[in-house]
Design a protein around this motif. Structure first.
Motif, PDB file in Angstrom:
ATOM      1  N   GLN A  89       0.819  -1.160  -0.127  1.00 55.87           N
ATOM      2  CA  GLN A  89       0.081   0.032  -0.007  1.00 55.87           C
ATOM      3  C   GLN A  89       0.963   1.216  -0.052  1.00 55.87           C
ATOM      4  O   GLN A  89       0.428   2.295  -0.523  1.00 55.87           O
ATOM      5  N   SER A  90       2.003   1.106   0.667  1.00 58.19           N
ATOM      6  CA  SER A  90       2.903   2.414   0.836  1.00 58.19           C
ATOM      7  C   SER A  90       3.808   2.656  -0.505  1.00 58.19           C
ATOM      8  O   SER A  90       4.082   3.492  -0.889  1.00 58.19           O
ATOM      9  N   ASP A  91       3.875   1.483  -1.298  1.00 58.75           N
ATOM     10  CA  ASP A  91       4.958   1.454  -2.345  1.00 58.75           C
ATOM     11  C   ASP A  91       4.586   0.177  -3.184  1.00 58.75           C
ATOM     12  O   ASP A  91       4.915  -0.892  -3.427  1.00 58.75           O
ATOM     13  N   PRO A  92       3.450   0.729  -4.213  1.00 60.40           N
ATOM     14  CA  PRO A  92       2.831  -0.249  -5.030  1.00 60.40           C
ATOM     15  C   PRO A  92       3.900  -1.014  -5.976  1.00 60.40           C
ATOM     16  O   PRO A  92       3.460  -2.315  -6.258  1.00 60.40           O
ATOM     17  N   GLY A  93       4.868  -0.408  -6.114  1.00 62.30           N
ATOM     18  CA  GLY A  93       5.966  -0.966  -6.977  1.00 62.30           C
ATOM     19  C   GLY A  93       6.963  -2.114  -6.320  1.00 62.30           C
ATOM     20  O   GLY A  93       7.729  -2.608  -6.988  1.00 62.30           O
ATOM     21  N   LEU A  94       6.758  -1.991  -4.906  1.00 66.66           N
ATOM     22  CA  LEU A  94       7.886  -2.677  -4.111  1.00 66.66           C
ATOM     23  C   LEU A  94       9.103  -2.513  -4.507  1.00 66.66           C
ATOM     24  O   LEU A  94      10.147  -3.456  -4.684  1.00 66.66           O
ATOM     25  N   GLU A  95       9.584  -1.389  -4.712  1.00 68.31           N
ATOM     26  CA  GLU A  95      10.919  -0.854  -5.177  1.00 68.31           C
ATOM     27  C   GLU A  95      11.744  -1.561  -4.246  1.00 68.31           C
ATOM     28  O   GLU A  95      11.964  -1.656  -2.936  1.00 68.31           O
ATOM     29  N   GLY A  96      12.915  -2.180  -4.941  1.00 68.45           N
ATOM     30  CA  GLY A  96      13.884  -2.926  -4.293  1.00 68.45           C
ATOM     31  C   GLY A  96      13.848  -4.439  -3.836  1.00 68.45           C
ATOM     32  O   GLY A  96      14.588  -5.082  -3.308  1.00 68.45           O
TER      33      GLY A  96
ATOM     34  N   VAL B  42       0.320  -6.451  -8.963  1.00 72.94           N
ATOM     35  CA  VAL B  42       1.534  -5.440  -8.917  1.00 72.94           C
ATOM     36  C   VAL B  42       2.487  -6.048  -9.981  1.00 72.94           C
ATOM     37  O   VAL B  42       2.976  -5.350 -10.842  1.00 72.94           O
ATOM     38  N   ARG B  43       2.539  -7.524 -10.303  1.00 72.36           N
ATOM     39  CA  ARG B  43       3.519  -8.060 -11.276  1.00 72.36           C
ATOM     40  C   ARG B  43       2.717  -7.830 -12.592  1.00 72.36           C
ATOM     41  O   ARG B  43       3.484  -7.559 -13.446  1.00 72.36           O
ATOM     42  N   GLY B  44       1.362  -7.834 -12.583  1.00 74.39           N
ATOM     43  CA  GLY B  44       0.923  -7.742 -13.952  1.00 74.39           C
ATOM     44  C   GLY B  44       0.691  -6.511 -14.473  1.00 74.39           C
ATOM     45  O   GLY B  44       1.052  -5.929 -15.754  1.00 74.39           O
ATOM     46  N   ALA B  45       0.732  -5.280 -13.475  1.00 73.88           N
ATOM     47  CA  ALA B  45       0.548  -3.961 -13.893  1.00 73.88           C
ATOM     48  C   ALA B  45       1.787  -3.013 -13.834  1.00 73.88           C
ATOM     49  O   ALA B  45       2.047  -2.357 -14.595  1.00 73.88           O
ATOM     50  N   LEU B  46       2.602  -3.412 -12.823  1.00 75.55           N
ATOM     51  CA  LEU B  46       3.846  -2.468 -12.634  1.00 75.55           C
ATOM     52  C   LEU B  46       5.157  -3.098 -12.476  1.00 75.55           C
ATOM     53  O   LEU B  46       6.041  -2.465 -12.907  1.00 75.55           O
TER      54      LEU B  46
ATOM     55  N   LEU C 282      -8.837  -3.034   0.625  1.00 74.93           N
ATOM     56  CA  LEU C 282      -9.214  -3.006  -0.794  1.00 74.93           C
ATOM     57  C   LEU C 282      -9.751  -1.315  -1.321  1.00 74.93           C
ATOM     58  O   LEU C 282      -9.407  -1.069  -2.311  1.00 74.93           O
ATOM     59  N   ALA C 283     -10.307  -0.701  -0.330  1.00 69.42           N
ATOM     60  CA  ALA C 283     -10.740   0.697  -0.617  1.00 69.42           C
ATOM     61  C   ALA C 283      -9.355   1.418  -0.953  1.00 69.42           C
ATOM     62  O   ALA C 283      -9.541   2.436  -1.804  1.00 69.42           O
ATOM     63  N   GLU C 284      -8.379   1.233  -0.067  1.00 68.70           N
ATOM     64  CA  GLU C 284      -7.022   2.074  -0.065  1.00 68.70           C
ATOM     65  C   GLU C 284      -6.398   1.516  -1.234  1.00 68.70           C
ATOM     66  O   GLU C 284      -5.767   2.631  -2.116  1.00 68.70           O
ATOM     67  N   TRP C 285      -6.604   0.362  -1.756  1.00 64.68           N
ATOM     68  CA  TRP C 285      -5.863  -0.274  -3.117  1.00 64.68           C
ATOM     69  C   TRP C 285      -6.640   0.529  -4.052  1.00 64.68           C
ATOM     70  O   TRP C 285      -6.027   0.657  -5.299  1.00 64.68           O
ATOM     71  N   GLY C 286      -7.807   0.728  -4.125  1.00 65.72           N
ATOM     72  CA  GLY C 286      -8.570   1.233  -5.162  1.00 65.72           C
ATOM     73  C   GLY C 286      -9.539   0.410  -5.807  1.00 65.72           C
ATOM     74  O   GLY C 286     -10.349   0.695  -6.908  1.00 65.72           O
ATOM     75  N   SER C 287      -9.451  -0.938  -5.681  1.00 67.54           N
ATOM     76  CA  SER C 287     -10.328  -1.759  -6.525  1.00 67.54           C
ATOM     77  C   SER C 287     -10.412  -2.993  -5.537  1.00 67.54           C
ATOM     78  O   SER C 287      -9.401  -3.453  -4.695  1.00 67.54           O
TER      79      SER C 287
ATOM     80  N   LYS D  36      -7.549   6.462   5.372  1.00 68.21           N
ATOM     81  CA  LYS D  36      -6.411   5.943   5.211  1.00 68.21           C
ATOM     82  C   LYS D  36      -5.402   6.010   6.751  1.00 68.21           C
ATOM     83  O   LYS D  36      -4.381   5.248   6.701  1.00 68.21           O
ATOM     84  N   ALA D  37      -5.758   6.936   7.476  1.00 65.40           N
ATOM     85  CA  ALA D  37      -5.301   6.854   8.806  1.00 65.40           C
ATOM     86  C   ALA D  37      -5.575   5.617   9.500  1.00 65.40           C
ATOM     87  O   ALA D  37      -4.609   4.869  10.102  1.00 65.40           O
ATOM     88  N   LEU D  38      -6.596   5.084   9.532  1.00 67.31           N
ATOM     89  CA  LEU D  38      -6.926   3.873   9.968  1.00 67.31           C
ATOM     90  C   LEU D  38      -6.325   2.692   9.461  1.00 67.31           C
ATOM     91  O   LEU D  38      -6.088   1.764  10.372  1.00 67.31           O
ATOM     92  N   ALA D  39      -6.163   2.575   8.073  1.00 65.09           N
ATOM     93  CA  ALA D  39      -5.602   1.627   7.493  1.00 65.09           C
ATOM     94  C   ALA D  39      -4.077   1.489   8.053  1.00 65.09           C
ATOM     95  O   ALA D  39      -3.416   0.243   8.020  1.00 65.09           O
ATOM     96  N   ARG D  40      -3.352   2.466   8.537  1.00 68.58           N
ATOM     97  CA  ARG D  40      -1.993   2.423   8.999  1.00 68.58           C
ATOM     98  C   ARG D  40      -1.886   2.171  10.439  1.00 68.58           C
ATOM     99  O   ARG D  40      -0.707   1.820  10.925  1.00 68.58           O
ATOM    100  N   LEU D  41      -2.962   1.839  11.454  1.00 64.67           N
ATOM    101  CA  LEU D  41      -2.847   1.292  12.425  1.00 64.67           C
ATOM    102  C   LEU D  41      -2.828  -0.236  12.665  1.00 64.67           C
ATOM    103  O   LEU D  41      -3.673  -0.645  11.786  1.00 64.67           O
ATOM    104  N   PRO D  42      -2.225  -0.630  13.531  1.00 66.65           N
ATOM    105  CA  PRO D  42      -2.348  -2.292  13.626  1.00 66.65           C
ATOM    106  C   PRO D  42      -3.458  -2.576  14.399  1.00 66.65           C
ATOM    107  O   PRO D  42      -3.352  -3.364  15.565  1.00 66.65           O
ATOM    108  N   LEU D  43      -4.610  -2.174  14.188  1.00 70.81           N
ATOM    109  CA  LEU D  43      -5.830  -2.192  15.050  1.00 70.81           C
ATOM    110  C   LEU D  43      -7.206  -2.670  14.148  1.00 70.81           C
ATOM    111  O   LEU D  43      -7.035  -2.320  12.930  1.00 70.81           O
TER     112      LEU D  43
END
Length: 803
Positions: free
Chosen positions: A109-116, A142-146, A362-367, A405-412
């Motif tokens: 979610q933070s880096d859709p391209g999984l850089e590195g 990610v593999r199919g699109a980016l 899923l909502a954060e991903w957009g699909s 988006k703030a809720l998605a980043r909490l471990p709750l």
């Protein structure tokens, strides 16, 4: 480690990944896949970038990282590191990073391209956790699109690999046969005594195994409570080292369970020991036959752990632990006859878990259109989205909001994240408490008692749970700003997490509440909360109609108004009251289903009153008078395709159009009972149809003497009763309706007693009339009984006396 069974499969695995970029590896527990595969692929040069190895549990992640680092002769955090919730040991030199499954979702979610990242490995995928299913779906997207260069590997011990390979675009499947020693299975000769607790049966089995076998013993129990109670029952066993092993233990204690022992070792573990972990010297398995799984609990609004029978696949996985180092023995604490009743496999978590966290991801991903191995069910997913919308995490169109988006980043869970975000670090102890098991299981259902126990635990508190709550509260509070939050009470904080569980006491003496979400709740009389007018229920049992409150806090109305001022509204209500059997017009101040203030609405518009009366009519049914019923029956007989349907169901469904105007001034059941539907039905049919009705289905039959006889349409056929002599001369039977249905005629004697019923008058004249005439002439000599009634004159007169 080079002689581990998976070694022989490594060349084929390297070739598959080099050729297709994806693969599925099947290897049984103990084959060495968790340790050897990442190191081998790193050394092969196939991977550009780091390798992410996903493990289902924190203990497995740490243990895997430590074993690989030890193999390389390094410390954890150099070439091999790990990242779990609340802890990370990685560096710039780290090439293999072992992470728990939820970490991967946040990384994507933070880096859709999984850089590195060059390779993602899903270990123990057969456990089918929700995070693993989502993580694989996201990686495939990610593999199919980016990132077409992103390498993917799924590893499993018992999963049918074909569906996973198909999901991955026909990825190659590589199998390691493994190496296991024979394991003898011993079942109980009969089902255990139902009066004996599981711990007693297990302790007896351990004592028996100590006398019958050699080597370390691994005991599978469903949870920490059962483990600790069994250890207490065992007491001191000479020459034995007893170790518990469960997920909530600190890592030092977990490492002690994994380490070799000088004495004979007995490890009492949860399902955490089924896979991923290496326990040296185990030659005996005792399987108590139960597992604890996460299940969505509508009572609490979140997932909870429930105890269920083990499945066949899990039992076989556990059994295999006895054959890792030598021939072994597996004791199953159920009879052989019970084995057939076990389910084949545990369900995928996505089929039974709370889907609110998934819906947020899923909502954060957009699909939501992702390649899931098992698609989430639409019903639970819709409920999850409704909850998130109520929390402000999604907008009305289902898009994620900044708050979401703030809720998605909490471990709750989103409920608890919402509470923590709005109430601040002061809410951290309550968030940690609500996310954990109850530390005061036998205490009254007052949430305040639990919060007090977290701060100042008494002898009744479960200290390991209290300590976990404290540790988690510190972690949650550490990442938040220290000020700028409202000064909410604990009950107000709980209400933020459970806005649908705020209860208003019902009328009467019984401690019963209606909840803001519309359901009912009840508490045992005499408990501390039984007299509260307003509560917030944080835990309920599963009764769908009126749930029993297991945990709650008392609220004041002022506290509710302070938190939910923007959701409390005045509503004008005009509705039919079932209890009072009349229309009630009120102005109400509402929060959800709760009515905080209720006043009369004396000037309610007539059309609102009429619509409420119509609701009452739909409950009570249409009030049929004889005339209206006869008109309805005639219309049914005459009906063609362009005519309105006149069944009760159809008339009530369309009543807004034909009946509403006739309800003006009516407000009660008595008013409805006095309603005559004849004129409204005529208006519904219209003058043109009424003319057709009079022609095809007349209200009466005109006899040859010109007398109108009402036609009865209540039976299965239209019918009349008429004196036989009045029908003389009628040679064509009268027909009714568009289908030309024969009129059923009951012919009467001069004394109006039934003589004959016919639907074919000409046939009656030609056949039965002669017998009727013979009988009737003697009984009624003064009345005409001609030999040929078809040419006789109709009459109702008798001959004068003496003639």
């Amino acid at each position: 480690m080079a002689d581990l069974p998976v070694t022989s499969a490594l060349p084929a695995l390297r070739d598959a990944i080099a050729a297709r970029g994806m693969a599925v590896l099947q290897a049984p527990p103990g084959a060495g896949k968790t340790t050897l595969v990442p190191l081998d692929l790193l050394a092969s040069g196939l991977v550009a970038g780091r390798i992410l190895l996903l493990e289902p549990r924190r203990l497995a992640a740490r243990a895997a990282a430590e074993r690989m680092a030890e193999t390389l002769g390094e410390k954890v955090g150099q070439t091999v590191g790990y990242r779990i919730r609340g802890e990370a040991r990685v560096s710039a030199a780290t090439r293999i990073e072992v992470v728990t499954e939820g970490i991967l979702t946040r990384m994507i979610q933070s880096d859709p391209g999984l850089e590195g990242t060059g390779l993602v490995i899903f270990d123990e995928f057969h456990e089918r956790s929700l995070h693993a299913d989502l993580g694989l779906a996201l990686c495939l997207e990610v593999r199919g699109a980016l990132r077409p260069d992103l390498l993917l590997l799924v590893m499993s011990a018992t999963l049918d690999a074909a569906p996973v390979a198909a999901l991955m675009g026909a990825a190659p499947m590589v199998t390691s046969e493994g190496r296991a020693y024979p394991v003898e299975t011993r079942w109980l000769p009969r089902p255990p005594d139902a009066s004996l607790r599981l711990e007693a049966v297990t302790a007896a089995a351990i004592r028996a195994a100590l006398g019958e076998t050699e080597g370390g013993i691994l005991v599978f129990l469903p949870g920490e409570g059962e483990i600790r109670r069994t250890i207490n029952l065992l007491g001191d066993l000479p020459g034995c080292t007893i170790r518990p092993l469960f997920g909530a233990m600190d890592f030092t204690a977990q490492r002690a369970a994994l380490a070799p022992a000088v004495d004979r070792k007995i490890v009492l573990a949860t399902a955490i020991a089924e896979t991923s972990l290496t326990l040296p010297d185990i030659r005996v398995v005792i399987d108590a036959g139960h597992a604890r799984r996460a299940r969505f609990d509508p009572a609490s609004g979140m997932s909870r752990l429930v105890t269920e029978r083990v499945t066949k696949a899990e039992a076989e996985q556990r059994r295999g632990r006895a054959g890792r180092v030598a021939a072994g023995i597996c004791y199953r604490l159920w009879s052989r006859g019970e084995e057939g009743g076990l389910a084949p496999f545990p369900p995928a978590e996505i089929e039974v878990a709370d889907l609110a966290p998934l819906a947020l991801d899923l909502a954060e991903w957009g699909s939501a259109d992702l390649p899931f191995l098992t698609a989430p069910r639409e019903g639970p997913l819709a409920e999850a989205r409704a909850l998130l919308t109520g929390l402000g995490a999604l907008d009305d169109a289902g898009r994620i909001t900044p708050h979401g988006k703030a809720l998605a980043r909490l471990p709750l869970h989103p409920r608890l994240g919402h509470m923590l975000t709005l109430a601040g670090p002061k809410a951290a102890p309550l968030a940690a408490l609500l996310a954990e098991r109850d530390p005061l299981r036998a205490a009254p259902p007052d949430l305040a008692l639990r919060l007090k126990a977290v701060d100042r635990p008494g002898p009744e508190a479960h200290m390991p749970t209290i300590q976990r709550i404290r540790d988690e509260a510190r972690r949650l509070a550490a990442g938040m700003a220290k000020s700028g939050y409202p000064d909410f009470s604990p009950a107000q904080m709980a209400a933020l997490a459970y806005p649908d569980r705020i209860g208003l006491r019902r009328k009467g003496d019984a401690p019963r509440w209606v909840l803001s979400g519309g359901k009912g709740a009840v508490i045992a009389p005499g408990t501390p909360l039984a007299t509260a007018r307003l509560i917030v229920a944080t835990d309920l049992d599963g009764d769908p109609r009126e749930a029993t409150i297991r945990q709650a806090a008392a609220l004041t109305e002022a506290e509710v108004r302070e938190v939910f001022a923007d959701r409390i509204t005045w509503v004008e209500v005009c509705e039919w009251s079932r209890r009072e059997a009349r229309v009630l017009a009120r102005r109400q101040e509402r929060f959800g289903a709760l009515v905080l203030d209720d006043r009369p609405w004396p000037d309610a518009p007539p059309d609102r009153i009429a619509r409420a009366e119509l609701d009452g009519l739909r409950l009570l049914g249409l009030p049929w008078t004889p005339a209206a019923r006869r008109l309805r029956a005639r219309a049914a007989l005459a009906r063609s395709d362009d005519w309105p349907e006149v069944s009760d169901a159809a008339l009530l469904a369309s009543a807004d159009g034909w009946l509403l105007a006739h309800l003006a001034g009516r407000r009660s059941a008595a008013d409805l009972a006095a309603l005559d539907l004849t004129e409204p039905l005529k208006a519904l049919l219209g003058w043109d149809r009424l003319a057709i009705l009079d022609r095809l289905v007349p209200a009466s039959f005109t006899t040859p003497l010109g007398r109108a006889v009402p036609i009865d349409y209540d039976g299965d056929a239209p019918a009349i009763e008429v004196r036989l002599q009045e029908m003389f001369g009628v040679t064509t039977h009268p027909l009714i309706g568009a289908a030309r249905q024969p009129l059923r005629i009951t012919l009467l004697s001069p004394a109006r007693a039934p003589v004959q019923v016919t639907t074919d008058l000409p046939r009656f004249w030609a056949t039965s009339y002669a017998d009727v005439r013979k009988d009737m002439r003697g009984a009624y000599p003064r009345h005409p009984w001609p030999e040929d009634p078809t040419v006789a004159e109709p009459t109702l007169k008798a001959k004068p006396r003496g003639t």
